[in-house]
Each structure stands twice: as C-alpha cells, then as structure tokens.
Design a protein around this motif. Structure first.
Motif, PDB file in Angstrom:
ATOM      1  N   GLY A  90       0.708  -1.208  -0.018  1.00  0.00           N
ATOM      2  CA  GLY A  90       0.001   0.103  -0.092  1.00  0.00           C
ATOM      3  C   GLY A  90       0.784   1.421  -0.002  1.00  0.00           C
ATOM      4  O   GLY A  90       0.356   2.405  -0.641  1.00  0.00           O
ATOM      5  N   MET A  91       1.942   1.286   0.646  1.00  0.00           N
ATOM      6  CA  MET A  91       2.635   2.459   0.710  1.00  0.00           C
ATOM      7  C   MET A  91       4.077   2.378   0.746  1.00  0.00           C
ATOM      8  O   MET A  91       4.773   1.346   0.932  1.00  0.00           O
ATOM      9  CB  MET A  91       2.376   3.108   2.051  1.00  0.00           C
ATOM     10  N   ALA A  92       4.981   3.329   0.060  1.00  0.00           N
ATOM     11  CA  ALA A  92       6.610   3.272   0.157  1.00  0.00           C
ATOM     12  C   ALA A  92       6.885   4.587   0.462  1.00  0.00           C
ATOM     13  O   ALA A  92       6.287   5.532   0.332  1.00  0.00           O
ATOM     14  CB  ALA A  92       6.866   3.011  -1.413  1.00  0.00           C
ATOM     15  N   TYR A  93       8.203   4.573   0.933  1.00  0.00           N
ATOM     16  CA  TYR A  93       8.789   5.922   1.316  1.00  0.00           C
ATOM     17  C   TYR A  93       9.312   6.646   0.202  1.00  0.00           C
ATOM     18  O   TYR A  93       9.598   6.099  -0.899  1.00  0.00           O
ATOM     19  CB  TYR A  93       9.985   5.696   2.111  1.00  0.00           C
ATOM     20  N   LYS A  94       9.214   7.867   0.187  1.00  0.00           N
ATOM     21  CA  LYS A  94      10.119   8.583  -0.759  1.00  0.00           C
ATOM     22  C   LYS A  94      10.989   9.583  -0.113  1.00  0.00           C
ATOM     23  O   LYS A  94      10.659  10.341   0.974  1.00  0.00           O
ATOM     24  CB  LYS A  94       9.133   9.364  -1.707  1.00  0.00           C
ATOM     25  N   LEU A  95      12.189   9.923  -0.864  1.00  0.00           N
ATOM     26  CA  LEU A  95      13.262  10.622  -0.220  1.00  0.00           C
ATOM     27  C   LEU A  95      13.623  11.453  -1.364  1.00  0.00           C
ATOM     28  O   LEU A  95      14.029  11.051  -2.411  1.00  0.00           O
ATOM     29  CB  LEU A  95      14.654   9.977   0.454  1.00  0.00           C
ATOM     30  N   GLU A  96      13.923  12.732  -1.138  1.00  0.00           N
ATOM     31  CA  GLU A  96      14.511  13.511  -2.213  1.00  0.00           C
ATOM     32  C   GLU A  96      15.309  14.875  -1.345  1.00  0.00           C
ATOM     33  O   GLU A  96      14.839  15.305  -0.288  1.00  0.00           O
ATOM     34  CB  GLU A  96      13.562  14.038  -3.145  1.00  0.00           C
ATOM     35  N   PHE A  97      16.345  15.232  -2.039  1.00  0.00           N
ATOM     36  CA  PHE A  97      16.991  16.344  -1.314  1.00  0.00           C
ATOM     37  C   PHE A  97      16.415  17.617  -1.990  1.00  0.00           C
ATOM     38  O   PHE A  97      15.928  17.722  -3.032  1.00  0.00           O
ATOM     39  CB  PHE A  97      18.445  16.580  -1.854  1.00  0.00           C
ATOM     40  N   ALA A  98      15.899  18.507  -0.930  1.00  0.00           N
ATOM     41  CA  ALA A  98      15.231  19.818  -1.194  1.00  0.00           C
ATOM     42  C   ALA A  98      16.146  21.084  -1.561  1.00  0.00           C
ATOM     43  O   ALA A  98      16.969  21.095  -0.600  1.00  0.00           O
ATOM     44  CB  ALA A  98      14.120  19.807  -0.124  1.00  0.00           C
ATOM     45  N   ASP A  99      15.747  21.583  -2.594  1.00  0.00           N
ATOM     46  CA  ASP A  99      16.457  23.058  -2.661  1.00  0.00           C
ATOM     47  C   ASP A  99      15.907  24.067  -2.006  1.00  0.00           C
ATOM     48  O   ASP A  99      16.456  25.234  -1.978  1.00  0.00           O
ATOM     49  CB  ASP A  99      16.873  22.968  -4.371  1.00  0.00           C
ATOM     50  N   GLU A 100      14.659  24.085  -1.889  1.00  0.00           N
ATOM     51  CA  GLU A 100      13.897  24.999  -1.140  1.00  0.00           C
ATOM     52  C   GLU A 100      12.549  24.467  -0.291  1.00  0.00           C
ATOM     53  O   GLU A 100      12.409  23.394  -0.570  1.00  0.00           O
ATOM     54  CB  GLU A 100      13.267  25.937  -2.188  1.00  0.00           C
ATOM     55  N   LEU A 101      12.243  25.302   0.698  1.00  0.00           N
ATOM     56  CA  LEU A 101      11.211  25.060   1.428  1.00  0.00           C
ATOM     57  C   LEU A 101       9.690  25.164   0.545  1.00  0.00           C
ATOM     58  O   LEU A 101       9.409  26.154  -0.095  1.00  0.00           O
ATOM     59  CB  LEU A 101      11.184  25.690   2.611  1.00  0.00           C
ATOM     60  N   GLY A 102       8.746  24.281   0.904  1.00  0.00           N
ATOM     61  CA  GLY A 102       7.540  24.447   0.460  1.00  0.00           C
ATOM     62  C   GLY A 102       6.506  24.996   1.306  1.00  0.00           C
ATOM     63  O   GLY A 102       6.973  25.079   2.393  1.00  0.00           O
ATOM     64  N   ALA A 103       5.558  25.590   0.950  1.00  0.00           N
ATOM     65  CA  ALA A 103       4.648  26.352   1.538  1.00  0.00           C
ATOM     66  C   ALA A 103       4.138  25.791   2.566  1.00  0.00           C
ATOM     67  O   ALA A 103       3.774  26.002   3.845  1.00  0.00           O
ATOM     68  CB  ALA A 103       3.564  26.806   0.665  1.00  0.00           C
ATOM     69  N   ASP A 104       3.820  24.271   2.387  1.00  0.00           N
ATOM     70  CA  ASP A 104       3.037  23.359   3.272  1.00  0.00           C
ATOM     71  C   ASP A 104       3.999  22.485   4.200  1.00  0.00           C
ATOM     72  O   ASP A 104       3.597  21.782   5.053  1.00  0.00           O
ATOM     73  CB  ASP A 104       2.051  22.435   2.618  1.00  0.00           C
ATOM     74  N   ASP A 105       5.464  22.653   4.054  1.00  0.00           N
ATOM     75  CA  ASP A 105       6.209  21.758   4.518  1.00  0.00           C
ATOM     76  C   ASP A 105       6.270  21.790   6.034  1.00  0.00           C
ATOM     77  O   ASP A 105       6.403  23.059   6.659  1.00  0.00           O
ATOM     78  CB  ASP A 105       7.680  21.880   4.181  1.00  0.00           C
TER      79      ASP A 105
END
Length: 107
Positions: A37-52
């Motif tokens: 049903g679910m899997a993890y996702k990882l990524e390097f962020a270059d900027e902050l998102g509004a809802d983060d």
C-alpha cells in the motif's frame, strides 16, 4: 513527535548536500504504491515548500508534507552498510506489516 535521523544518517545527508553544492535539507514522505500500500520517498530539497513541516535532527533539516506525517510520525531514519549493500533504513513505529520484498508497508 516528528521524525529524526541517526548521527550516521545525518552525516551522510550533510556530505551529500555539500557535494551537491546546494540544498536546504531532506524531504521525507510516503506515496501510495506496492503490494502493501505505501512506500517511502526521499529527495534532497533545494527550497522549502509552503506546506512543509520542518524538523531538525543532528543539524539536518527534514521536510515532511502534512499528509505523510501521520504515517511516519516518530520514525528514525538510519544509514547502514551491510556487506556490499548500503542505504537508508526506516525505523517506523507505525508499520503494521511489510511486503516480502521490503519495498512497501502498511499502517
């Protein structure tokens, strides 16, 4: 509660961001997929998102979207090396079951 990194995982993330030459942190979340049903996702962020949602662990900023947090709240992310294999290990107290291949989970 939030999420955290082990010291080893934090060092790995910091080294990778330094090699990239940019980045504000590591974005952690879940997506719907796999046989459980679910899997993890990882990524390097270059900027902050509004809802983060932001968490700090060992000097690393972790960014989580509000929809993912209930599934990973309280999780500790480790970076391990076992023989020739190395990678992130998700120590998630919310997981009730995992698929046989280890790629997905359910809560």
């Amino acid at each position: 509660m939030g999420i955290s990194l082990t010291d080893n995982a934090a060092k790995h993330v910091q080294n990778f961001i330094a090699k990239r030459g940019k980045g504000v942190g590591l974005r952690v979340g879940v997506r719907t997929t796999g046989c459980s049903g679910m899997a993890y996702k990882l990524e390097f962020a270059d900027e902050l998102g509004a809802d983060d949602l932001q968490f700090s662990s060992h000097g690393v900023t972790l960014l989580v979207d509000p929809k993912s947090l209930p599934y990973i709240d309280g999780m500790e992310l480790d970076y391990t090396r076992e023989g020739l294999n190395e990678g992130f290990k998700f120590n998630n107290p919310n997981v009730k079951d995992e698929c046989g291949c280890g790629e997905s989970f359910k809560v």
